[in-house]
Design an enzyme around this catalytic site. Structure first.
Site, PDB file in Angstrom:
ATOM      1  N   GLY A  52     -17.171  10.752  -1.380  1.00 33.99           N
ATOM      2  CA  GLY A  52     -16.379  10.388  -2.540  1.00 33.99           C
ATOM      3  C   GLY A  52     -16.993   9.254  -3.341  1.00 33.99           C
ATOM      4  O   GLY A  52     -18.035   8.690  -2.985  1.00 33.99           O
ATOM      5  N   HIS A  87      12.713  -1.741   4.349  1.00 34.50           N
ATOM      6  CA  HIS A  87      12.900  -0.715   5.373  1.00 34.50           C
ATOM      7  C   HIS A  87      14.109   0.174   5.100  1.00 34.50           C
ATOM      8  O   HIS A  87      14.083   1.368   5.433  1.00 34.50           O
ATOM      9  CB  HIS A  87      12.982  -1.366   6.750  1.00 34.50           C
ATOM     10  CG  HIS A  87      11.643  -1.639   7.346  1.00 34.50           C
ATOM     11  ND1 HIS A  87      10.927  -0.696   8.043  1.00 34.50           N
ATOM     12  CD2 HIS A  87      10.858  -2.750   7.310  1.00 34.50           C
ATOM     13  CE1 HIS A  87       9.770  -1.203   8.429  1.00 34.50           C
ATOM     14  NE2 HIS A  87       9.707  -2.455   7.998  1.00 34.50           N
ATOM     15  N   HIS A 140       0.850  -1.190   0.000  1.00 31.90           N
ATOM     16  CA  HIS A 140       0.000   0.000   0.000  1.00 31.90           C
ATOM     17  C   HIS A 140       0.887   1.241   0.000  1.00 31.90           C
ATOM     18  O   HIS A 140       1.914   1.286   0.672  1.00 31.90           O
ATOM     19  CB  HIS A 140      -0.893  -0.005   1.251  1.00 31.90           C
ATOM     20  CG  HIS A 140      -1.441   1.342   1.631  1.00 31.90           C
ATOM     21  ND1 HIS A 140      -0.902   2.094   2.654  1.00 31.90           N
ATOM     22  CD2 HIS A 140      -2.481   2.068   1.135  1.00 31.90           C
ATOM     23  CE1 HIS A 140      -1.591   3.222   2.773  1.00 31.90           C
ATOM     24  NE2 HIS A 140      -2.536   3.225   1.861  1.00 31.90           N
ATOM     25  N   ASN A 162       0.314   5.681  -0.033  1.00 37.62           N
ATOM     26  CA  ASN A 162      -0.548   6.856  -0.094  1.00 37.62           C
ATOM     27  C   ASN A 162       0.315   8.091   0.095  1.00 37.62           C
ATOM     28  O   ASN A 162       1.160   8.126   0.989  1.00 37.62           O
ATOM     29  CB  ASN A 162      -1.642   6.812   0.974  1.00 37.62           C
ATOM     30  CG  ASN A 162      -2.512   8.067   0.946  1.00 37.62           C
ATOM     31  OD1 ASN A 162      -2.239   9.022   1.661  1.00 37.62           O
ATOM     32  ND2 ASN A 162      -3.534   8.044   0.116  1.00 37.62           N
ATOM     33  N   VAL A 163       0.140   9.087  -0.748  1.00 35.90           N
ATOM     34  CA  VAL A 163       0.758  10.400  -0.563  1.00 35.90           C
ATOM     35  C   VAL A 163      -0.321  11.440  -0.828  1.00 35.90           C
ATOM     36  O   VAL A 163      -1.062  11.348  -1.804  1.00 35.90           O
ATOM     37  CB  VAL A 163       1.974  10.612  -1.493  1.00 35.90           C
ATOM     38  CG1 VAL A 163       3.184   9.867  -0.963  1.00 35.90           C
ATOM     39  CG2 VAL A 163       1.696  10.177  -2.928  1.00 35.90           C
TER      40      VAL A 163
END
Length: 299
Positions: A255, A144, A106, A108-109
Protein backbone atom coordinates in the site's frame (compact mmCIF):
# COMPACT_ATOMS: atom_id res chain seq x y z
CA UNK A 1 -26.51 -13.78 0.19
CA UNK A 2 -23.62 -12.36 -1.82
CA UNK A 3 -22.09 -9.20 -0.37
CA UNK A 4 -23.09 -5.90 -1.97
CA UNK A 5 -19.61 -4.45 -2.31
CA UNK A 6 -20.88 -1.31 -4.04
CA UNK A 7 -23.10 -0.51 -1.06
CA UNK A 8 -20.18 -0.99 1.32
CA UNK A 9 -17.97 1.29 -0.75
CA UNK A 10 -20.64 3.99 -0.95
CA UNK A 11 -21.16 3.90 2.81
CA UNK A 12 -17.44 4.11 3.55
CA UNK A 13 -16.94 7.10 1.28
CA UNK A 14 -19.90 8.88 2.87
CA UNK A 15 -18.55 8.06 6.33
CA UNK A 16 -15.19 9.59 5.48
CA UNK A 17 -16.95 12.72 4.23
CA UNK A 18 -19.16 13.13 7.30
CA UNK A 19 -16.33 12.61 9.77
CA UNK A 20 -14.01 15.04 7.96
CA UNK A 21 -16.73 17.70 7.82
CA UNK A 22 -17.38 17.38 11.55
CA UNK A 23 -13.67 17.48 12.44
CA UNK A 24 -13.07 20.55 10.30
CA UNK A 25 -15.97 22.29 12.03
CA UNK A 26 -14.60 21.34 15.46
CA UNK A 27 -10.89 21.62 14.79
CA UNK A 28 -10.47 24.96 13.08
CA UNK A 29 -8.55 23.69 10.08
CA UNK A 30 -9.14 21.97 6.75
CA UNK A 31 -8.07 18.57 5.48
CA UNK A 32 -5.57 18.16 2.69
CA UNK A 33 -6.68 15.38 0.32
CA UNK A 34 -4.51 13.04 -1.75
CA UNK A 35 -6.17 10.67 -4.21
CA UNK A 36 -3.89 7.76 -5.03
CA UNK A 37 -3.82 4.60 -7.12
CA UNK A 38 -2.03 1.31 -6.57
CA UNK A 39 -0.28 -0.52 -9.38
CA UNK A 40 -1.58 -3.95 -8.35
CA UNK A 41 -5.16 -2.72 -8.18
CA UNK A 42 -7.31 -0.12 -6.50
CA UNK A 43 -6.45 3.03 -4.60
CA UNK A 44 -7.93 5.46 -2.16
CA UNK A 45 -8.13 8.97 -0.83
CA UNK A 46 -6.15 10.11 2.19
CA UNK A 47 -7.07 13.22 4.13
CA UNK A 48 -4.84 14.85 6.72
CA UNK A 49 -5.59 17.83 8.94
CA UNK A 50 -2.44 19.42 10.35
CA UNK A 51 -1.78 22.08 12.97
CA UNK A 52 -5.40 22.81 13.80
CA UNK A 53 -6.51 24.75 16.84
CA UNK A 54 -8.02 21.62 18.44
CA UNK A 55 -6.42 18.75 16.53
CA UNK A 56 -2.67 18.80 16.12
CA UNK A 57 -3.05 16.09 13.49
CA UNK A 58 -5.95 14.04 12.20
CA UNK A 59 -5.76 11.47 9.43
CA UNK A 60 -8.90 9.99 7.85
CA UNK A 61 -8.24 7.55 5.05
CA UNK A 62 -10.37 5.53 2.64
CA UNK A 63 -8.86 2.69 0.65
CA UNK A 64 -10.22 0.09 -1.76
CA UNK A 65 -7.54 -2.29 -3.01
CA UNK A 66 -7.29 -5.65 -4.74
CA UNK A 67 -4.43 -8.09 -5.01
CA UNK A 68 -3.38 -11.53 -6.18
CA UNK A 69 -2.32 -12.84 -2.76
CA UNK A 70 -3.90 -12.09 0.61
CA UNK A 71 -1.23 -10.69 3.00
CA UNK A 72 -0.12 -12.88 5.89
CA UNK A 73 -1.52 -10.43 8.45
CA UNK A 74 -5.05 -11.23 7.20
CA UNK A 75 -4.70 -15.02 7.27
CA UNK A 76 -3.61 -15.57 10.88
CA UNK A 77 -7.12 -16.66 11.88
CA UNK A 78 -7.91 -18.14 8.45
CA UNK A 79 -4.82 -20.08 7.26
CA UNK A 80 -6.90 -21.82 4.58
CA UNK A 81 -7.15 -18.52 2.69
CA UNK A 82 -3.39 -18.13 2.22
CA UNK A 83 -2.54 -17.46 -1.40
CA UNK A 84 -6.05 -16.33 -2.36
CA UNK A 85 -6.79 -13.21 -4.36
CA UNK A 86 -8.41 -10.49 -2.26
CA UNK A 87 -10.41 -7.27 -2.22
CA UNK A 88 -10.30 -4.95 0.78
CA UNK A 89 -11.91 -1.62 1.54
CA UNK A 90 -12.20 0.46 4.66
CA UNK A 91 -12.02 3.76 6.49
CA UNK A 92 -9.38 4.28 9.14
CA UNK A 93 -8.68 7.35 11.25
CA UNK A 94 -6.46 8.50 14.07
CA UNK A 95 -6.84 11.87 15.80
CA UNK A 96 -4.03 13.42 17.85
CA UNK A 97 -5.40 16.43 19.79
CA UNK A 98 -3.45 19.49 20.77
CA UNK A 99 -4.72 19.78 24.37
CA UNK A 100 -3.34 16.92 26.54
CA UNK A 101 -6.71 16.65 28.28
CA UNK A 102 -8.37 15.62 25.02
CA UNK A 103 -7.71 11.93 24.28
CA UNK A 104 -6.28 10.47 21.13
CA UNK A 105 -8.69 8.18 19.32
CA UNK A 106 -8.79 5.59 16.56
CA UNK A 107 -11.54 4.18 14.34
CA UNK A 108 -11.42 1.51 11.68
CA UNK A 109 -14.24 -0.12 9.73
CA UNK A 110 -13.43 -2.50 6.91
CA UNK A 111 -14.64 -5.22 4.53
CA UNK A 112 -12.48 -8.00 3.08
CA UNK A 113 -13.16 -10.73 0.56
CA UNK A 114 -10.81 -13.58 -0.32
CA UNK A 115 -11.27 -15.77 -3.36
CA UNK A 116 -13.73 -15.31 -6.19
CA UNK A 117 -17.18 -16.47 -7.22
CA UNK A 118 -19.31 -18.79 -5.13
CA UNK A 119 -16.29 -19.98 -3.19
CA UNK A 120 -15.33 -16.51 -1.94
CA UNK A 121 -15.07 -15.81 1.77
CA UNK A 122 -15.96 -12.36 3.10
CA UNK A 123 -15.98 -10.66 6.48
CA UNK A 124 -16.19 -7.32 8.25
CA UNK A 125 -14.00 -5.91 10.99
CA UNK A 126 -13.40 -2.71 12.89
CA UNK A 127 -14.12 -0.81 16.06
CA UNK A 128 -12.97 2.29 17.92
CA UNK A 129 -10.83 2.88 20.98
CA UNK A 130 -9.78 5.80 23.18
CA UNK A 131 -6.32 6.71 24.45
CA UNK A 132 -6.46 9.42 27.14
CA UNK A 133 -3.45 11.12 28.68
CA UNK A 134 -5.44 12.32 31.68
CA UNK A 135 -8.48 10.26 32.56
CA UNK A 136 -12.00 11.39 33.43
CA UNK A 137 -14.58 8.87 34.57
CA UNK A 138 -17.49 10.63 32.87
CA UNK A 139 -15.63 10.48 29.56
CA UNK A 140 -14.85 6.77 29.94
CA UNK A 141 -18.46 5.98 30.86
CA UNK A 142 -19.84 7.99 27.92
CA UNK A 143 -17.39 6.38 25.49
CA UNK A 144 -18.23 2.84 26.51
CA UNK A 145 -21.97 3.36 26.74
CA UNK A 146 -21.94 4.76 23.21
CA UNK A 147 -19.90 1.75 22.09
CA UNK A 148 -22.39 -0.60 23.73
CA UNK A 149 -25.21 1.19 21.95
CA UNK A 150 -23.45 0.75 18.62
CA UNK A 151 -23.12 -3.03 18.76
CA UNK A 152 -25.86 -3.93 21.24
CA UNK A 153 -25.74 -5.47 24.71
CA UNK A 154 -25.22 -9.01 23.39
CA UNK A 155 -22.12 -8.28 21.31
CA UNK A 156 -20.65 -5.53 23.50
CA UNK A 157 -19.04 -7.73 26.21
CA UNK A 158 -17.37 -9.87 23.54
CA UNK A 159 -16.17 -6.89 21.49
CA UNK A 160 -15.01 -4.97 24.57
CA UNK A 161 -12.90 -7.91 25.74
CA UNK A 162 -11.52 -8.32 22.22
CA UNK A 163 -10.54 -4.63 22.26
CA UNK A 164 -8.89 -4.91 25.68
CA UNK A 165 -6.91 -7.93 24.50
CA UNK A 166 -5.95 -6.48 21.13
CA UNK A 167 -4.85 -2.97 22.13
CA UNK A 168 -2.33 -4.26 24.65
CA UNK A 169 1.41 -3.62 24.51
CA UNK A 170 2.79 -7.01 25.45
CA UNK A 171 6.35 -5.76 25.79
CA UNK A 172 5.16 -3.09 28.26
CA UNK A 173 2.54 -5.20 29.98
CA UNK A 174 -0.02 -2.40 29.73
CA UNK A 175 -3.08 -1.41 27.69
CA UNK A 176 -2.76 1.33 25.10
CA UNK A 177 -5.78 3.16 26.50
CA UNK A 178 -9.24 2.55 27.95
CA UNK A 179 -10.41 0.44 25.02
CA UNK A 180 -13.77 0.47 23.35
CA UNK A 181 -14.87 -2.22 20.89
CA UNK A 182 -12.98 -4.31 18.35
CA UNK A 183 -14.12 -7.14 16.07
CA UNK A 184 -12.75 -9.06 13.11
CA UNK A 185 -13.67 -12.01 10.88
CA UNK A 186 -17.34 -11.07 11.35
CA UNK A 187 -19.93 -12.48 8.93
CA UNK A 188 -22.71 -13.55 11.25
CA UNK A 189 -25.55 -14.08 10.62
CA UNK A 190 -25.32 -12.94 6.98
CA UNK A 191 -24.40 -9.93 4.89
CA UNK A 192 -27.29 -7.58 5.67
CA UNK A 193 -26.98 -7.83 9.44
CA UNK A 194 -23.19 -7.83 9.35
CA UNK A 195 -23.17 -4.70 7.18
CA UNK A 196 -25.69 -3.10 9.54
CA UNK A 197 -23.29 -3.68 12.44
CA UNK A 198 -20.50 -1.98 10.50
CA UNK A 199 -22.72 1.03 9.87
CA UNK A 200 -23.80 1.23 13.51
CA UNK A 201 -20.16 1.26 14.61
CA UNK A 202 -19.09 3.83 12.03
CA UNK A 203 -22.04 6.10 12.76
CA UNK A 204 -21.44 5.95 16.52
CA UNK A 205 -17.93 7.34 16.37
CA UNK A 206 -18.69 11.07 16.28
CA UNK A 207 -21.37 10.86 19.03
CA UNK A 208 -18.83 8.96 21.14
CA UNK A 209 -15.87 11.30 20.62
CA UNK A 210 -17.01 14.86 19.98
CA UNK A 211 -18.73 15.42 23.36
CA UNK A 212 -15.43 14.50 25.05
CA UNK A 213 -13.53 16.92 22.82
CA UNK A 214 -15.98 19.70 23.59
CA UNK A 215 -15.69 19.14 27.34
CA UNK A 216 -11.87 19.10 27.43
CA UNK A 217 -10.50 21.23 24.59
CA UNK A 218 -10.30 24.42 26.70
CA UNK A 219 -8.87 22.72 29.80
CA UNK A 220 -5.90 24.74 31.08
CA UNK A 221 -2.53 23.01 30.69
CA UNK A 222 1.18 23.76 30.62
CA UNK A 223 4.58 22.27 29.91
CA UNK A 224 4.13 19.40 32.38
CA UNK A 225 0.98 18.13 30.69
CA UNK A 226 2.47 18.61 27.24
CA UNK A 227 5.59 16.63 28.18
CA UNK A 228 3.45 13.78 29.48
CA UNK A 229 1.34 13.80 26.34
CA UNK A 230 4.43 13.45 24.14
CA UNK A 231 5.76 10.67 26.37
CA UNK A 232 2.51 8.71 26.21
CA UNK A 233 2.32 9.18 22.45
CA UNK A 234 5.41 7.00 22.32
CA UNK A 235 3.27 4.08 23.44
CA UNK A 236 0.92 4.77 20.54
CA UNK A 237 3.79 4.65 18.07
CA UNK A 238 5.11 1.42 19.55
CA UNK A 239 1.76 -0.32 19.17
CA UNK A 240 1.12 0.86 15.63
CA UNK A 241 4.53 -0.19 14.36
CA UNK A 242 4.80 -3.49 16.23
CA UNK A 243 1.30 -4.95 16.54
CA UNK A 244 -1.34 -3.09 14.53
CA UNK A 245 -2.89 -5.38 11.91
CA UNK A 246 -3.97 -2.51 9.70
CA UNK A 247 -0.44 -1.16 9.50
CA UNK A 248 0.95 -4.62 8.78
CA UNK A 249 -1.74 -5.34 6.17
CA UNK A 250 -1.06 -2.07 4.39
CA UNK A 251 2.71 -2.57 4.30
CA UNK A 252 2.49 -6.25 3.35
CA UNK A 253 0.03 -5.54 0.54
CA UNK A 254 2.26 -2.86 -0.97
CA UNK A 255 0.00 0.00 0.00
CA UNK A 256 0.82 3.69 -0.07
CA UNK A 257 3.31 4.26 2.76
CA UNK A 258 2.32 7.88 3.47
CA UNK A 259 -1.32 6.83 3.86
CA UNK A 260 -0.49 3.84 6.05
CA UNK A 261 1.71 5.84 8.43
CA UNK A 262 -0.42 8.98 8.62
CA UNK A 263 -1.73 7.58 11.92
CA UNK A 264 1.54 8.49 13.63
CA UNK A 265 1.64 11.64 15.80
CA UNK A 266 3.53 14.73 14.59
CA UNK A 267 5.61 14.96 17.78
CA UNK A 268 6.55 12.28 20.28
CA UNK A 269 9.11 11.71 23.06
CA UNK A 270 10.68 8.75 24.81
CA UNK A 271 12.35 8.84 28.22
CA UNK A 272 14.57 6.13 29.59
CA UNK A 273 12.82 4.16 32.37
CA UNK A 274 10.67 7.13 33.40
CA UNK A 275 7.87 6.62 35.93
CA UNK A 276 5.43 9.22 37.27
CA UNK A 277 5.58 10.11 40.96
CA UNK A 278 3.00 8.28 43.08
CA UNK A 279 -0.22 10.18 43.66
CA UNK A 280 0.17 12.50 40.66
CA UNK A 281 -2.40 12.87 37.86
CA UNK A 282 0.10 11.17 35.57
CA UNK A 283 0.29 8.16 37.88
CA UNK A 284 -3.52 8.03 38.07
CA UNK A 285 -3.68 7.28 34.35
CA UNK A 286 -1.84 4.00 34.87
CA UNK A 287 -3.20 3.16 38.31
CA UNK A 288 -6.88 3.84 37.57
CA UNK A 289 -7.62 4.18 33.88
CA UNK A 290 -5.23 1.71 32.26
CA UNK A 291 -7.02 -1.13 33.99
CA UNK A 292 -9.83 -2.98 32.21
CA UNK A 293 -13.10 -1.95 33.83
CA UNK A 294 -16.79 -2.33 33.11
CA UNK A 295 -17.16 1.36 32.29
CA UNK A 296 -20.54 1.02 30.61
CA UNK A 297 -22.10 -0.19 33.87
CA UNK A 298 -20.24 2.23 36.11
CA UNK A 299 -22.60 3.73 38.69
Amino acid sequence: MSPDRNAVRAYLLALQDSICTALEREGGSEFQEDVWTRAEGGGGRSRVLSDGTVFEKAGVGFSHVTGATLPASATAARPGLAGQAFEAMGVSLVIHPRNPYVPTTHLNVRFLQAGEGSGATWWFGGGFDLTPYYGFEEDAVHWHRTARGACGPELYPRFKQWCDDYFFLKHRGEPRGIGGIFFDDFNEPGFDRSFALLRHVGDAFLPAYLPIVQRRKRHAHGARERDFQLYRRGRYVEFNLVYDRGTLFGLQSGGRTESILMSLPPLVAWRYDWKPAPGTPEAKLHDVFLKPRDWANQA
